[in-house]
Design a protein around this motif. Structure first.
Motif, PDB file in Angstrom:
ATOM      1  N   ALA A   1       0.842  -1.205   0.000  1.00 44.39           N
ATOM      2  CA  ALA A   1       0.000   0.000   0.000  1.00 44.39           C
ATOM      3  C   ALA A   1       0.873   1.249   0.000  1.00 44.39           C
ATOM      4  CB  ALA A   1      -0.917  -0.017   1.217  1.00 44.39           C
ATOM      5  N   ASP A   2       0.274   2.377  -0.340  1.00 40.42           N
ATOM      6  CA  ASP A   2       0.994   3.653  -0.377  1.00 40.42           C
ATOM      7  C   ASP A   2       1.629   4.010   0.969  1.00 40.42           C
ATOM      8  OD1 ASP A   2       0.415   4.000  -3.060  1.00 40.42           O
ATOM      9  OD2 ASP A   2      -1.392   5.200  -2.653  1.00 40.42           O
ATOM     10  N   ASP A   3       1.009   3.570   2.062  1.00 44.57           N
ATOM     11  CA  ASP A   3       1.554   3.887   3.383  1.00 44.57           C
ATOM     12  C   ASP A   3       2.620   2.892   3.846  1.00 44.57           C
ATOM     13  OD1 ASP A   3       0.143   1.608   4.095  1.00 44.57           O
ATOM     14  OD2 ASP A   3      -1.181   2.617   5.521  1.00 44.57           O
ATOM     15  N   GLY A   4       2.984   1.941   2.963  1.00 44.08           N
ATOM     16  CA  GLY A   4       4.013   0.964   3.290  1.00 44.08           C
ATOM     17  C   GLY A   4       3.494  -0.318   3.900  1.00 44.08           C
ATOM     18  N   THR A   5       2.199  -0.397   4.144  1.00 47.53           N
ATOM     19  CA  THR A   5       1.605  -1.605   4.709  1.00 47.53           C
ATOM     20  C   THR A   5       1.559  -2.705   3.662  1.00 47.53           C
ATOM     21  OG1 THR A   5       0.201  -0.227   6.111  1.00 47.53           O
ATOM     22  CG2 THR A   5      -0.434  -2.538   5.866  1.00 47.53           C
TER      23      THR A   5
ATOM     24  N   THR B   1      -2.628 -22.891   3.214  1.00 48.17           N
ATOM     25  CA  THR B   1      -1.590 -21.881   3.052  1.00 48.17           C
ATOM     26  C   THR B   1      -1.784 -20.789   4.088  1.00 48.17           C
ATOM     27  OG1 THR B   1      -2.945 -20.795   1.374  1.00 48.17           O
ATOM     28  CG2 THR B   1      -1.250 -22.270   0.576  1.00 48.17           C
ATOM     29  N   ALA B   2      -0.731 -20.036   4.322  1.00 51.54           N
ATOM     30  CA  ALA B   2      -0.809 -18.938   5.277  1.00 51.54           C
ATOM     31  C   ALA B   2       0.136 -17.831   4.829  1.00 51.54           C
ATOM     32  CB  ALA B   2      -0.420 -19.415   6.673  1.00 51.54           C
ATOM     33  N   ALA B   3      -0.138 -16.622   5.260  1.00 47.08           N
ATOM     34  CA  ALA B   3       0.734 -15.489   4.993  1.00 47.08           C
ATOM     35  C   ALA B   3       1.367 -15.046   6.310  1.00 47.08           C
ATOM     36  CB  ALA B   3      -0.069 -14.339   4.387  1.00 47.08           C
ATOM     37  N   ALA B   4       2.647 -14.712   6.248  1.00 47.04           N
ATOM     38  CA  ALA B   4       3.343 -14.216   7.440  1.00 47.04           C
ATOM     39  C   ALA B   4       4.272 -13.098   7.022  1.00 47.04           C
ATOM     40  CB  ALA B   4       4.151 -15.345   8.095  1.00 47.04           C
ATOM     41  N   GLY B   5       4.425 -12.129   7.863  1.00 47.42           N
ATOM     42  CA  GLY B   5       5.321 -11.023   7.549  1.00 47.42           C
ATOM     43  C   GLY B   5       6.058 -10.567   8.774  1.00 47.42           C
ATOM     44  N   TRP B   6       7.123  -9.844   8.536  1.00 49.07           N
ATOM     45  CA  TRP B   6       7.892  -9.307   9.656  1.00 49.07           C
ATOM     46  C   TRP B   6       8.551  -8.025   9.254  1.00 49.07           C
ATOM     47  CZ3 TRP B   6       8.780 -13.790   7.070  1.00 49.07           C
ATOM     48  CH2 TRP B   6       9.911 -13.852   6.267  1.00 49.07           C
TER      49      TRP B   6
END
Length: 117
Positions: free
Chosen positions: A97-101, A112-117
């Motif tokens: 996203a534009d805000d960096g998210t 399946t799963a999504a993970a972020g850090w």
């Protein structure tokens, strides 16, 4: 596939597992997100079609397309995708996203799963 804007900033990344069916799935996820404004999750979960082989596999959630494709001479097989089938590739996507998210989308019909850090 990584999509960048005119400045070179990445805006979307999409990929899939699924052999020959990967290309069609990734292109459709990107089109759903960029052309139709769907979120990453909505784009990944949206119904798809696949054209590997002589028959068009068509997700049964888009039944109106079957008649139109058949009128154009295509052989069409409508299929129901669920937890026990593998008719289509298994895509995942991330939108920056534009805000960096980061916003991720994973196939709700596969483990399946999504993970972020």
């Amino acid at each position: 596939m990584v999509v960048v804007d005119r400045t070179g900033r990445p805006v979307l990344a999409a990929g899939a597992s699924g052999g020959l069916r990967i290309s069609a799935a990734v292109v459709q996820v990107v089109a759903y997100a960029l052309d139709h404004g769907l979120s990453a999750q909505e784009a990944v979960a949206a119904p798809r079609l696949d054209t590997v082989g002589d028959t068009v596999l068509l997700d049964d959630r888009i039944p109106d397309a079957a008649a139109a494709l058949e009128q154009r001479g295509h052989r069409v097989e409508q299929v129901r995708e669920d937890l026990s089938t593998l008719h289509f590739a298994n895509p995942a996507a991330v939108i920056l996203a534009d805000d960096g998210t980061l916003h991720a989308g994973v196939n709700p019909l596969h483990l399946t799963a999504a993970a972020g850090w």
